[in-house]
Write a protein that holds these residues in place. Structure first.
Motif, mmCIF file in Angstrom:
data_model
loop_
_atom_site.group_PDB
_atom_site.id
_atom_site.type_symbol
_atom_site.label_atom_id
_atom_site.label_comp_id
_atom_site.label_asym_id
_atom_site.label_seq_id
_atom_site.Cartn_x
_atom_site.Cartn_y
_atom_site.Cartn_z
ATOM 1 N N THR A 80 0.878 -1.164 0.000
ATOM 2 C CA THR A 80 0.000 0.000 0.000
ATOM 3 C C THR A 80 0.918 1.218 0.000
ATOM 4 O O THR A 80 1.805 1.323 0.854
ATOM 5 N N VAL A 81 0.713 2.100 -0.988
ATOM 6 C CA VAL A 81 1.644 3.209 -1.183
ATOM 7 C C VAL A 81 0.908 4.535 -1.353
ATOM 8 O O VAL A 81 -0.259 4.562 -1.725
ATOM 9 N N ILE A 82 1.629 5.624 -1.097
ATOM 10 C CA ILE A 82 1.118 6.950 -1.411
ATOM 11 C C ILE A 82 1.237 7.103 -2.929
ATOM 12 O O ILE A 82 2.289 6.851 -3.511
ATOM 13 N N ASN A 83 0.151 7.502 -3.559
ATOM 14 C CA ASN A 83 0.096 7.579 -5.012
ATOM 15 C C ASN A 83 0.794 8.858 -5.482
ATOM 16 O O ASN A 83 0.171 9.908 -5.611
ATOM 17 N N GLN A 84 2.107 8.744 -5.734
ATOM 18 C CA GLN A 84 2.901 9.873 -6.204
ATOM 19 C C GLN A 84 3.738 9.438 -7.396
ATOM 20 O O GLN A 84 4.051 8.260 -7.549
ATOM 21 N N SER A 85 4.111 10.395 -8.183
ATOM 22 C CA SER A 85 4.949 10.132 -9.345
ATOM 23 C C SER A 85 6.270 9.490 -8.915
ATOM 24 O O SER A 85 6.910 9.949 -7.968
ATOM 25 N N GLY A 86 6.646 8.412 -9.589
ATOM 26 C CA GLY A 86 7.927 7.764 -9.335
ATOM 27 C C GLY A 86 7.908 6.626 -8.334
ATOM 28 O O GLY A 86 8.912 5.939 -8.159
ATOM 29 N N VAL A 87 6.788 6.402 -7.640
ATOM 30 C CA VAL A 87 6.731 5.355 -6.610
ATOM 31 C C VAL A 87 6.976 3.986 -7.238
ATOM 32 O O VAL A 87 7.801 3.205 -6.749
ATOM 33 N N LEU A 88 6.275 3.682 -8.311
ATOM 34 C CA LEU A 88 6.436 2.379 -8.966
ATOM 35 C C LEU A 88 7.872 2.193 -9.435
ATOM 36 O O LEU A 88 8.458 1.128 -9.245
ATOM 37 N N ASN A 89 8.455 3.225 -9.994
ATOM 38 C CA ASN A 89 9.837 3.149 -10.477
ATOM 39 C C ASN A 89 10.813 2.871 -9.335
ATOM 40 O O ASN A 89 11.722 2.041 -9.464
ATOM 41 N N ARG A 90 10.625 3.534 -8.199
ATOM 42 C CA ARG A 90 11.531 3.321 -7.061
ATOM 43 C C ARG A 90 11.405 1.897 -6.515
ATOM 44 O O ARG A 90 12.395 1.253 -6.173
ATOM 45 N N ILE A 91 10.170 1.388 -6.442
ATOM 46 C CA ILE A 91 9.962 0.054 -5.888
ATOM 47 C C ILE A 91 10.490 -1.024 -6.831
ATOM 48 O O ILE A 91 11.173 -1.946 -6.400
ATOM 49 N N THR A 92 10.204 -0.902 -8.116
ATOM 50 C CA THR A 92 10.725 -1.903 -9.059
ATOM 51 C C THR A 92 12.242 -1.790 -9.167
ATOM 52 O O THR A 92 12.922 -2.801 -9.336
ATOM 53 N N GLY A 93 12.764 -0.588 -9.045
ATOM 54 C CA GLY A 93 14.223 -0.406 -9.039
ATOM 55 C C GLY A 93 14.873 -1.119 -7.863
ATOM 56 O O GLY A 93 15.921 -1.757 -8.004
ATOM 57 N N LEU A 94 14.244 -1.014 -6.693
ATOM 58 C CA LEU A 94 14.743 -1.713 -5.509
ATOM 59 C C LEU A 94 14.749 -3.223 -5.748
ATOM 60 O O LEU A 94 15.710 -3.912 -5.426
ATOM 61 N N MET A 95 13.651 -3.743 -6.334
ATOM 62 C CA MET A 95 13.561 -5.186 -6.594
ATOM 63 C C MET A 95 14.613 -5.626 -7.621
ATOM 64 O O MET A 95 15.208 -6.690 -7.472
ATOM 65 N N THR A 96 14.831 -4.804 -8.626
ATOM 66 C CA THR A 96 15.839 -5.124 -9.637
ATOM 67 C C THR A 96 17.230 -5.136 -9.020
ATOM 68 O O THR A 96 18.022 -6.040 -9.270
ATOM 69 N N LYS A 97 17.513 -4.120 -8.190
ATOM 70 C CA LYS A 97 18.820 -4.019 -7.537
ATOM 71 C C LYS A 97 19.097 -5.228 -6.642
ATOM 72 O O LYS A 97 20.215 -5.712 -6.555
ATOM 73 N N ARG A 98 18.036 -5.740 -6.007
ATOM 74 C CA ARG A 98 18.166 -6.902 -5.120
ATOM 75 C C ARG A 98 17.998 -8.224 -5.877
ATOM 76 O O ARG A 98 17.938 -9.288 -5.281
ATOM 77 N N GLN A 99 17.866 -8.150 -7.196
ATOM 78 C CA GLN A 99 17.782 -9.311 -8.096
ATOM 79 C C GLN A 99 16.563 -10.200 -7.847
ATOM 80 O O GLN A 99 16.638 -11.420 -7.904
ATOM 81 N N PHE A 100 15.407 -9.553 -7.616
ATOM 82 C CA PHE A 100 14.151 -10.274 -7.533
ATOM 83 C C PHE A 100 13.540 -10.293 -8.925
ATOM 84 O O PHE A 100 13.483 -9.257 -9.585
ATOM 85 N N ASN A 101 13.084 -11.459 -9.362
ATOM 86 C CA ASN A 101 12.420 -11.566 -10.649
ATOM 87 C C ASN A 101 10.937 -11.272 -10.462
ATOM 88 O O ASN A 101 10.233 -12.020 -9.797
ATOM 89 N N ILE A 102 10.469 -10.182 -11.041
ATOM 90 C CA ILE A 102 9.055 -9.804 -10.941
ATOM 91 C C ILE A 102 8.305 -10.492 -12.069
ATOM 92 O O ILE A 102 8.559 -10.234 -13.236
ATOM 93 N N GLU A 103 7.378 -11.364 -11.702
ATOM 94 C CA GLU A 103 6.582 -12.078 -12.698
ATOM 95 C C GLU A 103 5.405 -11.245 -13.174
ATOM 96 O O GLU A 103 5.067 -11.242 -14.343
ATOM 97 N N SER A 104 4.751 -10.536 -12.260
ATOM 98 C CA SER A 104 3.681 -9.618 -12.649
ATOM 99 C C SER A 104 3.526 -8.519 -11.614
ATOM 100 O O SER A 104 3.883 -8.691 -10.450
ATOM 101 N N ILE A 105 2.991 -7.389 -12.095
ATOM 102 C CA ILE A 105 2.713 -6.240 -11.234
ATOM 103 C C ILE A 105 1.345 -5.699 -11.637
ATOM 104 O O ILE A 105 1.067 -5.538 -12.824
ATOM 105 N N THR A 106 0.506 -5.425 -10.658
ATOM 106 C CA THR A 106 -0.716 -4.662 -10.901
ATOM 107 C C THR A 106 -0.761 -3.536 -9.891
ATOM 108 O O THR A 106 -0.327 -3.695 -8.747
#
Length: 173
Positions: A8-34
């Motif tokens: 659950t997040v505050i709906n602001q510009s860049g939130v999705l990018n920061r979260i997926t960036g964190l997952m990418t940096k930690r090498q988590f494979n994201i299968e789907s996002i909604t």
């Protein structure tokens, strides 16, 4: 191992990018996002399906996500009683002769035809991933021209009773 994580997040510009960036940096494979709005204005809910190796990595991911400034709450809901849905739009090659045949195939899935042209029909279906896969397998022999899937959206059921508790309750009543 697949895990379903909600944030659950505050709906602001860049939130999705920061979260997926964190997952990418930690090498988590994201299968789907909604991602979508919630009942609270300015708040969105993200649902991720991620592949992880072991429980320690999922705990690490949850801790890292909770540190993000725009994140209000993170939960791994995989092992809970949850409601899960996915949407698929499937464009199937079709002529007038086989439309009724395809209609009969999709009816048990509670799917619907949402567009018709001379060469194709578009089917809309919602449900869990297994249901989506089953209807795709049945439509594949007709020729799938195009297909899109949303990925899953999920949240915990109102009651967290186990399946065993529910069966015992229905036997007693």
């Amino acid at each position: 191992m697949k895990r379903i994580v909600t944030a659950t997040v505050i709906n602001q510009s860049g939130v999705l990018n920061r979260i997926t960036g964190l997952m990418t940096k930690r090498q988590f494979n994201i299968e789907s996002i909604t991602v979508g709005h919630t009942e609270t204005e300015g708040v969105s809910k993200m649902t991720f399906v991620v592949n992880v190796d072991g429980d320690g990595k999922i705990e690490q991911l949850i801790k890292q996500l909770n540190k993000q400034i725009d994140v209000l709450k993170v939960s791994d809901i995989t092992d809970q009683a949850i409601v899960v849905r996915e949407l698929a739009l499937i464009k199937v090659i079709s002529n007038a002769q086989i439309r009724s045949e395809i209609s009969g195939i999709i009816e048990p899935f509670r799917a619907s035809i949402i567009d018709v042209s001379r060469e194709s029909i578009t089917v809309q279906v919602t449900g869990d991933s297994e249901k989506i896969e089953a209807i795709i397998d049945l439509l594949r022999p007709y020729g799938i021209k195009e297909m899109v899937r949303t990925g899953i959206t999920a949240f915990p059921r109102g009651s967290q009773k186990s399946v065993t508790d529910i069966k015992q309750f229905s036997i007693l009543n």
